[in-house]
Scaffold this active site. Structure first.
Site, PDB file in Angstrom:
ATOM      1  N   ASP A 112       0.512  -1.213   0.075  1.00 12.28           N
ATOM      2  CA  ASP A 112      -0.113  -0.084  -0.081  1.00 12.28           C
ATOM      3  C   ASP A 112       0.656   1.383  -0.072  1.00 12.28           C
ATOM      4  OD1 ASP A 112       0.955   0.293   2.754  1.00 12.28           O
ATOM      5  OD2 ASP A 112      -0.780  -1.038   3.201  1.00 12.28           O
ATOM      6  N   HIS A 127       6.757  -7.626  -1.265  1.00 14.06           N
ATOM      7  CA  HIS A 127       5.698  -8.132  -2.014  1.00 14.06           C
ATOM      8  C   HIS A 127       5.440  -7.006  -3.047  1.00 14.06           C
ATOM      9  CE1 HIS A 127       4.105 -11.004   1.361  1.00 14.06           C
ATOM     10  NE2 HIS A 127       5.118 -11.423   0.744  1.00 14.06           N
ATOM     11  N   CYS A 138       7.573  -4.984 -23.323  1.00 19.70           N
ATOM     12  CA  CYS A 138       9.061  -4.501 -23.440  1.00 19.70           C
ATOM     13  C   CYS A 138       9.458  -4.085 -21.949  1.00 19.70           C
ATOM     14  CB  CYS A 138       8.786  -3.053 -24.223  1.00 19.70           C
ATOM     15  SG  CYS A 138       8.062  -1.723 -23.543  1.00 19.70           S
ATOM     16  N   CYS A 160       0.748  -0.161 -22.264  1.00 20.24           N
ATOM     17  CA  CYS A 160       2.087   0.486 -22.472  1.00 20.24           C
ATOM     18  C   CYS A 160       1.915   1.780 -23.485  1.00 20.24           C
ATOM     19  CB  CYS A 160       3.053  -0.321 -23.037  1.00 20.24           C
ATOM     20  SG  CYS A 160       4.425   0.307 -23.256  1.00 20.24           S
ATOM     21  N   GLY A 200       2.187  -5.949  13.386  1.00 11.16           N
ATOM     22  CA  GLY A 200       0.927  -6.295  12.465  1.00 11.16           C
ATOM     23  C   GLY A 200       1.158  -7.617  11.496  1.00 11.16           C
ATOM     24  N   SER A 201       2.083  -8.432  11.853  1.00 10.28           N
ATOM     25  CA  SER A 201       2.191  -9.621  10.979  1.00 10.28           C
ATOM     26  C   SER A 201       1.901 -10.746  11.677  1.00 10.28           C
ATOM     27  CB  SER A 201       3.576  -9.608  10.309  1.00 10.28           C
ATOM     28  OG  SER A 201       3.602 -10.982   9.464  1.00 10.28           O
TER      29      SER A 201
HETATM   30 ZN    ZN Z   1       5.506  -1.806 -23.493  1.00 10.12          ZN
END
Ligand code: ZN
Length: 258
Positions: A112, A127, A138, A160, A200-201
């Site tokens: 977040d 993560h 690409c 893209c 908090g885990s």
């Molecule tokens: Zn691209």
């Protein structure tokens, strides 16, 4: 743990003493630090997103490859919550500890970006995060700004500008490897620290959940702040059970002597 109790006060004092004494303290944070900001815990029973959806059906690499629209539809409400969320007193407290020289790094399982927004500068997002997107055609990386708004408003899948392939948010999906450089750095920090604050885990999601084992093996100090028990509670120096958005600010006041 009742925050007004003598037991709580004494646990906060012990934790603060460990923080003041540490030469190299780091923190490891998980979903529980962001639930007070309104971001749902992916894995908590009942309310958790994973209990309402089968993650392999929405948030795995193979779904992303073959049915990206399923992933983007599932991600949209979560991304909206993240964009609207504000850092809470727990994020701000850790940022103050870093600023005051008591905390060297934060390793987080969260995507977040709230630690950054709270002012922490050294954050290892194992993560990944929603702040950047990478083209699956690409491999150019883009800042999410400018792409995330149209997606949130209309559900339009970001593409893209150069090759028109889909832009994948730089979050780690199921079946996907952790970003290797960040992960190696997180392991290195866990090995070199003399204090780790886990906040908090519930330490259920591997491999990040295994990082406190380095701390225990090195006989470094360990502080656990969480609502529910973890596999490593018995090896911790201090366990603070309860609301992290209350506990961390109390700890900061005690450390900084305010
Ligand atoms: Zn691209």
């Amino acid at each position: 743990m009742d925050v007004a109790s003598v037991e709580f006060r004494s646990a906060v004092q012990s934790a603060a003493a460990l923080i003041r004494r540490a030469r190299y303290a780091i923190a490891l944070t998980g979903a529980g630090i962001s639930t007070p900001s309104g971001i749902p815990d992916f894995r908590s029973p009942g309310s958790g997103l994973w209990t309402r959806y089968d993650p392999m059906e929405v948030a795995s690499l193979s779904v992303f490859r073959y049915h990206p629209e399923k992933f983007f539809a599932w991600m949209r409400p979560l991304a909206l919550e993240i964009v609207q969320a504000e850092p809470n007193p727990a994020h701000l407290g850790l940022a103050r500890l870093e600023e005051a020289g008591y905390l060297r790094a934060i390793i987080t399982q969260n995507i977040d970006g709230l630690h950054h927004r709270a002012g922490s500068t050294r954050v290892l997002e194992v993560h990944g995060s929603l702040r950047t997107l990478t083209c699956i055609g690409c491999y150019q990386q883009f800042d999410s700004t400018g792409y995330i708004e149209p997606y949130l408003e209309s559900g339009e899948i970001p593409r893209c500008p150069d090759c028109h392939s889909i832009l994948k948010p730089d979050v780690v999906l199921f079946e996907e490897q952790l970003p290797i450089r960040v992960w190696l750095e997180a392991q290195e920090e866990s090995r070199r620290c003399d204090l780790m604050i886990v906040g908090g885990s519930s330490l259920e999601v591997m491999p990040a959940a295994g990082l406190p084992m380095h701390v225990v093996e090195n006989e470094a100090a360990l502080i656990l702040i969480n609502q529910s028990p973890t596999y490593i509670d018995e090896r911790a120096d201090v366990v603070l059970r309860g609301d992290i958005a209350t506990i961390i600010p109390a700890l900061v006041v005690e450390v900084l002597g305010e």
